[in-house]
Scaffold this motif. Structure first.
Motif, PDB file in Angstrom:
ATOM      1  N   ARG A 271       1.685   3.121  13.034  1.00  0.00           N
ATOM      2  CA  ARG A 271       2.576   4.462  12.875  1.00  0.00           C
ATOM      3  C   ARG A 271       3.908   3.407  13.143  1.00  0.00           C
ATOM      4  NH1 ARG A 271      -0.678   9.071  15.868  1.00  0.00           N
ATOM      5  NH2 ARG A 271      -2.067   8.846  14.951  1.00  0.00           N
ATOM      6  N   GLU A 272       3.966   2.551  13.846  1.00  0.00           N
ATOM      7  CA  GLU A 272       5.031   2.028  13.423  1.00  0.00           C
ATOM      8  C   GLU A 272       5.182   1.399  12.042  1.00  0.00           C
ATOM      9  OE1 GLU A 272       5.817  -0.900  16.991  1.00  0.00           O
ATOM     10  OE2 GLU A 272       5.168   0.444  18.739  1.00  0.00           O
ATOM     11  N   TRP A 273       4.338   0.636  11.616  1.00  0.00           N
ATOM     12  CA  TRP A 273       4.621   0.456  10.219  1.00  0.00           C
ATOM     13  C   TRP A 273       5.108   1.257   9.331  1.00  0.00           C
ATOM     14  CZ3 TRP A 273       2.337   0.493   5.743  1.00  0.00           C
ATOM     15  CH2 TRP A 273       2.427  -0.189   4.890  1.00  0.00           C
ATOM     16  N   LEU A 274       3.887   2.281   9.498  1.00  0.00           N
ATOM     17  CA  LEU A 274       4.447   3.671   8.104  1.00  0.00           C
ATOM     18  C   LEU A 274       5.781   3.856   8.162  1.00  0.00           C
ATOM     19  CD1 LEU A 274       0.647   5.222   8.395  1.00  0.00           C
ATOM     20  CD2 LEU A 274       2.162   4.171   6.214  1.00  0.00           C
ATOM     21  N   ALA A 275       6.700   3.706  10.263  1.00  0.00           N
ATOM     22  CA  ALA A 275       7.296   4.471   9.952  1.00  0.00           C
ATOM     23  C   ALA A 275       8.698   3.330   8.974  1.00  0.00           C
ATOM     24  CB  ALA A 275       8.030   4.958  11.623  1.00  0.00           C
ATOM     25  N   ARG A 276       7.965   2.315   9.414  1.00  0.00           N
ATOM     26  CA  ARG A 276      10.023   1.700   8.356  1.00  0.00           C
ATOM     27  C   ARG A 276       9.440   1.569   6.726  1.00  0.00           C
ATOM     28  NH1 ARG A 276       7.212  -1.956  12.482  1.00  0.00           N
ATOM     29  NH2 ARG A 276       6.681  -3.584  10.753  1.00  0.00           N
ATOM     30  N   GLN A 277       8.713   2.784   6.307  1.00  0.00           N
ATOM     31  CA  GLN A 277       8.314   2.085   5.356  1.00  0.00           C
ATOM     32  C   GLN A 277       9.132   2.819   4.227  1.00  0.00           C
ATOM     33  OE1 GLN A 277       6.730   0.051   3.707  1.00  0.00           O
ATOM     34  NE2 GLN A 277       5.951  -0.472   5.947  1.00  0.00           N
TER      35      GLN A 277
ATOM     36  N   GLY B  35      -6.953  10.131   1.905  1.00  0.00           N
ATOM     37  CA  GLY B  35      -6.192  10.160   0.718  1.00  0.00           C
ATOM     38  C   GLY B  35      -4.840   9.475   0.736  1.00  0.00           C
ATOM     39  N   CYS B  36      -4.158  10.257   1.202  1.00  0.00           N
ATOM     40  CA  CYS B  36      -2.337   9.785   1.663  1.00  0.00           C
ATOM     41  C   CYS B  36      -1.877   8.701   2.036  1.00  0.00           C
ATOM     42  CB  CYS B  36      -1.331  11.354   2.264  1.00  0.00           C
ATOM     43  SG  CYS B  36      -2.173  12.507   1.246  1.00  0.00           S
ATOM     44  N   ALA B  37      -2.708   8.734   3.100  1.00  0.00           N
ATOM     45  CA  ALA B  37      -3.132   7.521   3.774  1.00  0.00           C
ATOM     46  C   ALA B  37      -2.597   6.001   3.154  1.00  0.00           C
ATOM     47  CB  ALA B  37      -3.999   7.878   5.438  1.00  0.00           C
ATOM     48  N   SER B  38      -4.466   6.239   2.756  1.00  0.00           N
ATOM     49  CA  SER B  38      -4.525   5.559   1.873  1.00  0.00           C
ATOM     50  C   SER B  38      -3.174   4.387   0.413  1.00  0.00           C
ATOM     51  CB  SER B  38      -5.366   5.438   1.435  1.00  0.00           C
ATOM     52  OG  SER B  38      -7.116   5.139   2.034  1.00  0.00           O
ATOM     53  N   ILE B  39      -2.692   5.786  -0.320  1.00  0.00           N
ATOM     54  CA  ILE B  39      -1.557   5.322  -0.724  1.00  0.00           C
ATOM     55  C   ILE B  39      -0.130   4.984  -0.134  1.00  0.00           C
ATOM     56  CG2 ILE B  39       0.389   6.325  -2.405  1.00  0.00           C
ATOM     57  CD1 ILE B  39      -2.555   8.400  -2.935  1.00  0.00           C
ATOM     58  N   ALA B  40      -0.340   5.380   1.473  1.00  0.00           N
ATOM     59  CA  ALA B  40       1.102   5.415   1.905  1.00  0.00           C
ATOM     60  C   ALA B  40       0.760   3.559   2.129  1.00  0.00           C
ATOM     61  CB  ALA B  40       1.293   5.772   2.827  1.00  0.00           C
ATOM     62  N   LYS B  41      -0.595   2.925   2.869  1.00  0.00           N
ATOM     63  CA  LYS B  41      -0.555   1.849   2.880  1.00  0.00           C
ATOM     64  C   LYS B  41      -0.875   1.065   2.108  1.00  0.00           C
ATOM     65  CE  LYS B  41      -2.888   3.948   7.652  1.00  0.00           C
ATOM     66  NZ  LYS B  41      -3.887   4.094   8.005  1.00  0.00           N
TER      67      LYS B  41
ATOM     68  N   GLY C 291      10.930   4.275   0.171  1.00  0.00           N
ATOM     69  CA  GLY C 291      10.486   5.211  -1.306  1.00  0.00           C
ATOM     70  C   GLY C 291       8.909   5.748  -1.274  1.00  0.00           C
ATOM     71  N   TRP C 292       8.211   5.422  -2.103  1.00  0.00           N
ATOM     72  CA  TRP C 292       7.130   6.749  -2.698  1.00  0.00           C
ATOM     73  C   TRP C 292       5.731   6.075  -1.006  1.00  0.00           C
ATOM     74  CZ3 TRP C 292       2.106   3.428  -2.188  1.00  0.00           C
ATOM     75  CH2 TRP C 292       3.185   1.833  -2.816  1.00  0.00           C
ATOM     76  N   GLN C 293       6.217   5.107  -0.495  1.00  0.00           N
ATOM     77  CA  GLN C 293       5.091   4.568   0.109  1.00  0.00           C
ATOM     78  C   GLN C 293       5.745   5.579   1.485  1.00  0.00           C
ATOM     79  OE1 GLN C 293       5.645   0.440   0.263  1.00  0.00           O
ATOM     80  NE2 GLN C 293       3.771   0.578   1.632  1.00  0.00           N
ATOM     81  N   ALA C 294       6.906   5.869   2.321  1.00  0.00           N
ATOM     82  CA  ALA C 294       7.520   6.990   3.063  1.00  0.00           C
ATOM     83  C   ALA C 294       6.824   8.429   2.765  1.00  0.00           C
ATOM     84  CB  ALA C 294       8.299   6.423   3.147  1.00  0.00           C
ATOM     85  N   ARG C 295       7.585   8.687   1.210  1.00  0.00           N
ATOM     86  CA  ARG C 295       6.920   9.952   0.906  1.00  0.00           C
ATOM     87  C   ARG C 295       5.171  10.352   0.785  1.00  0.00           C
ATOM     88  NH1 ARG C 295      10.711   8.228  -2.474  1.00  0.00           N
ATOM     89  NH2 ARG C 295       8.620   8.000  -4.558  1.00  0.00           N
ATOM     90  N   ALA C 296       4.107   9.444   0.333  1.00  0.00           N
ATOM     91  CA  ALA C 296       3.402   8.859   0.667  1.00  0.00           C
ATOM     92  C   ALA C 296       2.801  10.008   2.316  1.00  0.00           C
ATOM     93  CB  ALA C 296       2.023   8.105   0.198  1.00  0.00           C
ATOM     94  N   ASN C 297       3.346   9.109   3.140  1.00  0.00           N
ATOM     95  CA  ASN C 297       2.932   9.094   4.503  1.00  0.00           C
ATOM     96  C   ASN C 297       3.701  10.505   5.119  1.00  0.00           C
ATOM     97  OD1 ASN C 297       1.863   8.146   7.298  1.00  0.00           O
ATOM     98  ND2 ASN C 297       4.415   8.245   7.439  1.00  0.00           N
TER      99      ASN C 297
END
Length: 130
Positions: free
Chosen positions: A42-48, A17-23, A50-56
């Motif tokens: 993972r590279e895409w998530l690492a560049r996020q 669920g957290c991954a879905s929120i982050a993405k 705000g809230w997306q980074a926190r969800a990740n």
């Protein structure tokens, strides 16, 4: 199926669920427009940010919290602990984790840490119930 077993399944699904929120903000957009990159997730998530980074980050922490909860349920089962107590601790863990994730995404660090401690306490308590 016991309440604790349902909680175990829920706890296993929380990181997803957290991954879905982050993405989520990247879904439906093309990669060149900043959309989610499934070739390099993972590279895409690492560049996020705000809230997306926190969800990740909440996703990572959810995976980290899961083994202690699973082990606690296993030990409680081995001790043939009172099911009502195990169920209540499992519900407490899942409730704490859900609130933790919400507070993490909302950037409420102090309250988040309090809920992290509550969830960890519930997992550890499972080792000692009889």
């Amino acid at each position: 199926m016991t309440i604790a077993q349902i909680c175990l399944l829920a706890a296993c699904l929380l990181p997803l669920g957290c991954a879905s929120i982050a993405k989520s903000r990247g879904f439906g957009k093309r990669r060149r427009e900043g959309g989610f990159d499934n070739n390099r997730p993972r590279e895409w998530l690492a560049r996020q940010e705000g809230w997306q980074a926190r969800a990740n980050a909440a996703q990572a922490n959810s995976w980290e919290a899961l083994p202690v909860f699973i082990a606690g349920l296993f030990v409680a089962s081995q001790h043939q602990a009172a099911q009502a107590t195990v169920d209540m601790l499992a519900l407490g863990f899942v409730a704490a984790r859900l609130a933790y994730i919400g507070l993490y995404v909302a950037d409420r660090a102090s309250l988040r840490s309090l809920l992290w401690a509550a969830g960890t306490a519930a997992s550890v308590a499972l080792f000692f119930v009889r």
